[in-house]
Design a protein around this motif. Sequence first.
Motif, PDB file in Angstrom:
ATOM      1  N   UNK A   1      39.233  27.068  34.043  1.00 57.23           N
ATOM      2  CA  UNK A   1      39.773  26.576  32.772  1.00 57.23           C
ATOM      3  C   UNK A   1      39.073  27.168  31.555  1.00 57.23           C
ATOM      4  N   UNK A   2      37.821  27.592  31.725  1.00 52.13           N
ATOM      5  CA  UNK A   2      37.050  28.046  30.569  1.00 52.13           C
ATOM      6  C   UNK A   2      36.520  29.469  30.754  1.00 52.13           C
ATOM      7  N   UNK A   3      37.275  30.294  31.455  1.00 52.31           N
ATOM      8  CA  UNK A   3      36.776  31.633  31.774  1.00 52.31           C
ATOM      9  C   UNK A   3      36.580  32.500  30.531  1.00 52.31           C
ATOM     10  N   UNK A   4      37.355  32.243  29.471  1.00 53.22           N
ATOM     11  CA  UNK A   4      37.236  33.079  28.261  1.00 53.22           C
ATOM     12  C   UNK A   4      36.004  32.723  27.427  1.00 53.22           C
TER      13      UNK A   4
ATOM     14  N   UNK B   1      25.709  31.761  41.186  1.00 58.89           N
ATOM     15  CA  UNK B   1      25.742  33.212  41.024  1.00 58.89           C
ATOM     16  C   UNK B   1      27.110  33.791  41.341  1.00 58.89           C
ATOM     17  N   UNK B   2      27.778  33.244  42.352  1.00 57.95           N
ATOM     18  CA  UNK B   2      29.136  33.721  42.680  1.00 57.95           C
ATOM     19  C   UNK B   2      30.142  33.241  41.630  1.00 57.95           C
ATOM     20  N   UNK B   3      29.893  32.061  41.051  1.00 60.14           N
ATOM     21  CA  UNK B   3      30.748  31.578  39.958  1.00 60.14           C
ATOM     22  C   UNK B   3      30.622  32.502  38.738  1.00 60.14           C
ATOM     23  N   UNK B   4      29.409  32.964  38.467  1.00 55.82           N
ATOM     24  CA  UNK B   4      29.189  33.896  37.353  1.00 55.82           C
ATOM     25  C   UNK B   4      29.914  35.217  37.616  1.00 55.82           C
ATOM     26  N   UNK B   5      29.863  35.689  38.860  1.00 54.13           N
ATOM     27  CA  UNK B   5      30.580  36.920  39.227  1.00 54.13           C
ATOM     28  C   UNK B   5      32.070  36.751  38.994  1.00 54.13           C
ATOM     29  N   UNK B   6      32.601  35.570  39.345  1.00 58.37           N
ATOM     30  CA  UNK B   6      34.031  35.307  39.150  1.00 58.37           C
ATOM     31  C   UNK B   6      34.369  35.244  37.660  1.00 58.37           C
ATOM     32  N   UNK B   7      33.497  34.610  36.875  1.00 56.35           N
ATOM     33  CA  UNK B   7      33.736  34.525  35.431  1.00 56.35           C
ATOM     34  C   UNK B   7      33.769  35.919  34.806  1.00 56.35           C
TER      35      UNK B   7
ATOM     36  N   UNK C   1      34.564  38.755  36.271  1.00 52.92           N
ATOM     37  CA  UNK C   1      35.810  39.418  36.670  1.00 52.92           C
ATOM     38  C   UNK C   1      36.996  38.879  35.870  1.00 52.92           C
ATOM     39  N   UNK C   2      37.065  37.556  35.735  1.00 51.03           N
ATOM     40  CA  UNK C   2      38.188  36.937  35.011  1.00 51.03           C
ATOM     41  C   UNK C   2      38.225  37.395  33.558  1.00 51.03           C
ATOM     42  N   UNK C   3      37.049  37.445  32.928  1.00 54.27           N
ATOM     43  CA  UNK C   3      36.999  37.898  31.536  1.00 54.27           C
ATOM     44  C   UNK C   3      37.448  39.352  31.410  1.00 54.27           C
TER      45      UNK C   3
ATOM     46  N   UNK D   1      40.763  35.066  38.085  1.00 55.22           N
ATOM     47  CA  UNK D   1      40.978  35.878  39.285  1.00 55.22           C
ATOM     48  C   UNK D   1      41.766  35.089  40.319  1.00 55.22           C
ATOM     49  N   UNK D   2      42.590  35.805  41.066  1.00 60.05           N
ATOM     50  CA  UNK D   2      43.395  35.160  42.097  1.00 60.05           C
ATOM     51  C   UNK D   2      42.973  35.672  43.472  1.00 60.05           C
ATOM     52  N   UNK D   3      41.706  35.549  43.763  1.00 60.57           N
ATOM     53  CA  UNK D   3      41.234  35.862  45.108  1.00 60.57           C
ATOM     54  C   UNK D   3      39.915  35.135  45.339  1.00 60.57           C
TER      55      UNK D   3
END
Length: 363
Positions: A108-111, A213-219, A221-223, A229-231
Amino acid sequence: MKYNWQQKDWPHFQYKTEAVEDVLYDFAKRTGRISGVLDGFSESEQTEAMINLMVSEAIKTSEIEGEYLSRKDVMSSIRRNLGLNPELPVSKDNRVEGITDLMLAIRNHFTAPLTEEMLFDWYIMLMKGSKGIEIGQWRSHEEPMHIVSGAISREIVHFQAPPSNTVPSEMSEFITWFNESRNVIHKPIIRSAIAHLYFESIHPFEDGNGRIGRAIAEKALSQSIDRPVLFSLSKSIESNKNDYYTALKVAQRSNEITDWINYFVKTVLDALIDAENEIEFTLKKTKFFDQHKRDLNERQQKVVRRMLEEGYQGFEGGMNARKYVSIASTSKATATRDLQDLVQKEIFTAIGGGRSTRYKLLV
């Protein structure tokens, strides 16, 4: 031997991308293709695909750390929190509610820029119900933070993180780097790879560093691709955890991280390919129920839906009479009749014979 943070060039990571340029191009192409496929989905199909991938991420990021969550509970928690099924009960497992809150917060807050407060909020979510851990702050113990494996008294130290008294300044620099790198590193996976390694090397919390750390990696990528991200990155990592830990261990001994970049890029592409299969399977599921909804009784629908929850890789071990009895809460005789009916309708195919007969869903 010095770790990366003990070296003069920390945290100025050096790397080459020549070996993965084709993979980076493939990632961009597949990302565009997935967006196109999803645009052709109905809103409910898009939601279903998103939920399935979020469930995979929540479960697998926990499994990497040795925690095993109920898929049914995670699915229910996500659907309830999205407002799709508000009547579903709150899970008694605090870990389920915590990881679900984290997955939705990232999405919800990736940006939004990364902040210290955001990371503390994530940590509080993740540590719901945990005892003996100080949450909402960086680690503060004086003894070294070691990443170890092996039995007590025979432990192998894989990595030693920076001292606790340096964590506030290290994290201040990391957060600044993360937010500024968005406009500097234009290859999504590269920024994500560095962000994950950088954070894991600081290891700022008492627990939960891998998942955050994996959440940060996803953030990251999403940014970089300008949408969530859809994976499931964690599903791809968990499929071969040893490779992940080996790559991380090697990367934390030098600030020349080409090998880490190569590993991470391949892992993200594997995750994207898995997501393509999952999204395609979501469409197949919709068509399947449109075609067969009048052919299935209530028990059969319950069993088929449970099998389809496992995704395109299929229901582990196939269906059999014993599992059918358990899922449908029915007698063995009824289960046998239902299974034979599903075979006759060419919804199931039987494999083997006798007591070892199992059934595969024809989707």
